[in-house]
Write a protein that holds these residues in place. Structure first.
Motif, PDB file in Angstrom:
ATOM      1  N   ILE A  22      30.575 -12.377 -33.604  1.00 25.17           N
ATOM      2  CA  ILE A  22      31.320 -12.811 -32.355  1.00 25.17           C
ATOM      3  C   ILE A  22      32.521 -13.453 -32.928  1.00 25.17           C
ATOM      4  CG2 ILE A  22      31.035 -14.854 -30.628  1.00 25.17           C
ATOM      5  CD1 ILE A  22      28.123 -14.060 -30.501  1.00 25.17           C
ATOM      6  N   GLU A  23      32.451 -14.268 -34.045  1.00 25.82           N
ATOM      7  CA  GLU A  23      33.753 -15.005 -34.449  1.00 25.82           C
ATOM      8  C   GLU A  23      34.756 -13.948 -34.942  1.00 25.82           C
ATOM      9  OE1 GLU A  23      31.972 -17.183 -37.965  1.00 25.82           O
ATOM     10  OE2 GLU A  23      30.977 -18.479 -36.628  1.00 25.82           O
ATOM     11  N   ALA A  24      34.404 -12.696 -35.414  1.00 30.77           N
ATOM     12  CA  ALA A  24      35.278 -11.922 -35.739  1.00 30.77           C
ATOM     13  C   ALA A  24      36.204 -11.092 -34.522  1.00 30.77           C
ATOM     14  CB  ALA A  24      34.644 -10.602 -36.360  1.00 30.77           C
ATOM     15  N   GLU A  25      35.291 -11.112 -33.191  1.00 24.60           N
ATOM     16  CA  GLU A  25      36.184 -10.661 -32.195  1.00 24.60           C
ATOM     17  C   GLU A  25      36.822 -11.671 -31.625  1.00 24.60           C
ATOM     18  OE1 GLU A  25      37.495  -9.477 -28.793  1.00 24.60           O
ATOM     19  OE2 GLU A  25      36.651  -8.612 -30.352  1.00 24.60           O
ATOM     20  N   GLU A  26      36.421 -13.045 -31.733  1.00 21.82           N
ATOM     21  CA  GLU A  26      37.231 -14.184 -31.306  1.00 21.82           C
ATOM     22  C   GLU A  26      38.614 -14.304 -32.055  1.00 21.82           C
ATOM     23  OE1 GLU A  26      34.604 -17.466 -31.677  1.00 21.82           O
ATOM     24  OE2 GLU A  26      33.698 -17.256 -29.629  1.00 21.82           O
ATOM     25  N   ILE A  79      46.784  -7.656 -36.288  1.00 17.97           N
ATOM     26  CA  ILE A  79      45.799  -7.263 -35.222  1.00 17.97           C
ATOM     27  C   ILE A  79      44.990  -6.025 -35.846  1.00 17.97           C
ATOM     28  CG2 ILE A  79      45.465  -6.053 -33.003  1.00 17.97           C
ATOM     29  CD1 ILE A  79      48.341  -7.280 -32.149  1.00 17.97           C
ATOM     30  N   ALA A  80      45.511  -5.042 -36.384  1.00 20.38           N
ATOM     31  CA  ALA A  80      44.660  -4.113 -37.164  1.00 20.38           C
ATOM     32  C   ALA A  80      43.800  -4.538 -38.072  1.00 20.38           C
ATOM     33  CB  ALA A  80      45.655  -3.226 -37.947  1.00 20.38           C
ATOM     34  N   GLU A  81      44.340  -5.716 -38.893  1.00 24.54           N
ATOM     35  CA  GLU A  81      43.301  -6.208 -40.115  1.00 24.54           C
ATOM     36  C   GLU A  81      42.131  -6.968 -39.292  1.00 24.54           C
ATOM     37  OE1 GLU A  81      43.293  -5.600 -43.179  1.00 24.54           O
ATOM     38  OE2 GLU A  81      45.452  -4.566 -43.207  1.00 24.54           O
ATOM     39  N   ALA A  82      42.297  -7.482 -38.081  1.00 29.93           N
ATOM     40  CA  ALA A  82      41.334  -8.324 -37.514  1.00 29.93           C
ATOM     41  C   ALA A  82      40.446  -7.186 -36.881  1.00 29.93           C
ATOM     42  CB  ALA A  82      42.058  -9.233 -36.443  1.00 29.93           C
ATOM     43  N   ASP A  83      41.053  -6.217 -36.448  1.00 32.72           N
ATOM     44  CA  ASP A  83      39.920  -5.005 -35.830  1.00 32.72           C
ATOM     45  C   ASP A  83      39.116  -4.347 -37.035  1.00 32.72           C
ATOM     46  OD1 ASP A  83      39.213  -3.157 -33.695  1.00 32.72           O
ATOM     47  OD2 ASP A  83      40.205  -1.476 -34.953  1.00 32.72           O
ATOM     48  N   VAL A  87      39.584  -5.471 -26.067  1.00 28.36           N
ATOM     49  CA  VAL A  87      38.609  -6.381 -26.164  1.00 28.36           C
ATOM     50  C   VAL A  87      37.248  -6.482 -25.727  1.00 28.36           C
ATOM     51  CG1 VAL A  87      38.246  -9.033 -25.178  1.00 28.36           C
ATOM     52  CG2 VAL A  87      40.312  -8.195 -26.832  1.00 28.36           C
ATOM     53  N   GLU A  88      37.620  -5.606 -24.320  1.00 31.09           N
ATOM     54  CA  GLU A  88      36.247  -5.365 -23.525  1.00 31.09           C
ATOM     55  C   GLU A  88      35.321  -4.256 -24.327  1.00 31.09           C
ATOM     56  OE1 GLU A  88      38.082  -3.742 -20.104  1.00 31.09           O
ATOM     57  OE2 GLU A  88      38.671  -5.725 -19.242  1.00 31.09           O
ATOM     58  N   GLU A  89      35.743  -3.514 -24.867  1.00 34.40           N
ATOM     59  CA  GLU A  89      35.128  -2.449 -25.837  1.00 34.40           C
ATOM     60  C   GLU A  89      34.458  -3.130 -26.926  1.00 34.40           C
ATOM     61  OE1 GLU A  89      37.804   1.361 -24.831  1.00 34.40           O
ATOM     62  OE2 GLU A  89      37.657   0.585 -26.763  1.00 34.40           O
ATOM     63  N   HIS A  90      34.988  -4.247 -27.717  1.00 32.15           N
ATOM     64  CA  HIS A  90      34.336  -4.922 -28.609  1.00 32.15           C
ATOM     65  C   HIS A  90      33.264  -5.867 -27.788  1.00 32.15           C
ATOM     66  CE1 HIS A  90      37.913  -5.115 -31.844  1.00 32.15           C
ATOM     67  NE2 HIS A  90      37.244  -3.706 -31.601  1.00 32.15           N
ATOM     68  N   ARG A  91      33.564  -6.531 -26.980  1.00 32.79           N
ATOM     69  CA  ARG A  91      32.342  -7.330 -26.440  1.00 32.79           C
ATOM     70  C   ARG A  91      31.403  -6.352 -25.797  1.00 32.79           C
ATOM     71  NH1 ARG A  91      36.044 -11.319 -22.402  1.00 32.79           N
ATOM     72  NH2 ARG A  91      37.069 -12.564 -24.275  1.00 32.79           N
TER      73      ARG A  91
END
Length: 224
Positions: A117-121, A135-139, A185-189
């Motif tokens: 959850i923190e990684a998605e945030e 952004i790519a590194e966060a993904d 974001v929607e897909e991650h969630r």
């Protein structure tokens, strides 16, 4: 020697070969070195203020990762993004990520769910930066949590071996986002919800959709 603005940005304690590799890799991913462009050792050495040896070594490393191709009588050039390679890489990624989410559904801990959850945030925060690399590194970090939660070291190693090929397509996909990353974001969630519930079937569908959308988007761009 050359334009100072192009000189290598040295990183403390990093071998020169690796510094050159990181610099050229970033230029390829960001598109300042374009697909099909020749990599002239003398020219690059002059630009970066180094000898030809680390340039040659870095090019070999880039070739191993699929970012550079050696062409007879022409030498090294930036590898083009082909429909075939896109399909090959993402088919393998889908198979590996499908296994990762399946195992994560069965093995993830409460602490790892919090990390996910923190990684998605954090991923959502980076979308405001308009920095594709960030952004790519966060993904990558988001998916790394899932892989770690699988508790399968061999699986993680296999994904790591394909990491650079995957990263190039991830980078291209993020650059193409026209909705500010809302779809991602929607897909991650959705992936998080499925893993949190332990719903293996739904998690597999969610990760497959996530990767299929990436392939379709890049394929459409290649056809333009």
């Amino acid at each position: 020697m050359g334009d100072n603005s192009l000189k290598l940005q040295t990183e403390e304690f990093l071998p020169l070969r690796d510094e050159v590799f990181n610099t050229l890799r970033e230029r390829i991913l960001k598109g300042s070195l374009k697909p099909g462009e020749r990599l002239m050792e003398i020219h690059l050495a002059d630009q970066l203020g180094v000898s030809r040896t680390p340039i040659r070594e870095a090019i070999r490393m880039l070739e191993l990762e699929g970012l550079v191709k050696m062409v007879p009588r022409r030498g090294a050039q930036v590898a083009k993004i082909s429909r075939e390679d896109l399909q090959d890489v993402l088919e393998v990624r889908k198979a590996l990520d499908t296994l990762a989410v399946k195992l994560a559904c069965e093995r993830i801990t409460e602490e790892e769910i919090r990390k996910l959850i923190e990684a998605e945030e954090e991923f959502e925060k980076t979308l405001k930066s308009d920095d594709t690399t960030e952004i790519a590194e966060a993904d990558v970090a988001f998916h790394d949590v899932i892989q770690a939660a699988s508790k399968n070291k061999r699986l993680k190693s296999m994904i790591s071996n394909l990491a650079e090929r995957i990263y190039r397509y991830r980078f291209e996909y993020i650059k193409q986002q026209s909705d500010g990353g809302k779809t991602l974001v929607e897909e991650h969630r959705e992936i998080i919800r499925c893993i949190e519930k332990g719903d293996v079937e739904a998690a597999i569908k969610a990760i497959e959709l996530h990767i299929d959308n990436q392939e379709k988007s890049i394929a459409m761009q290649l056809e333009m």
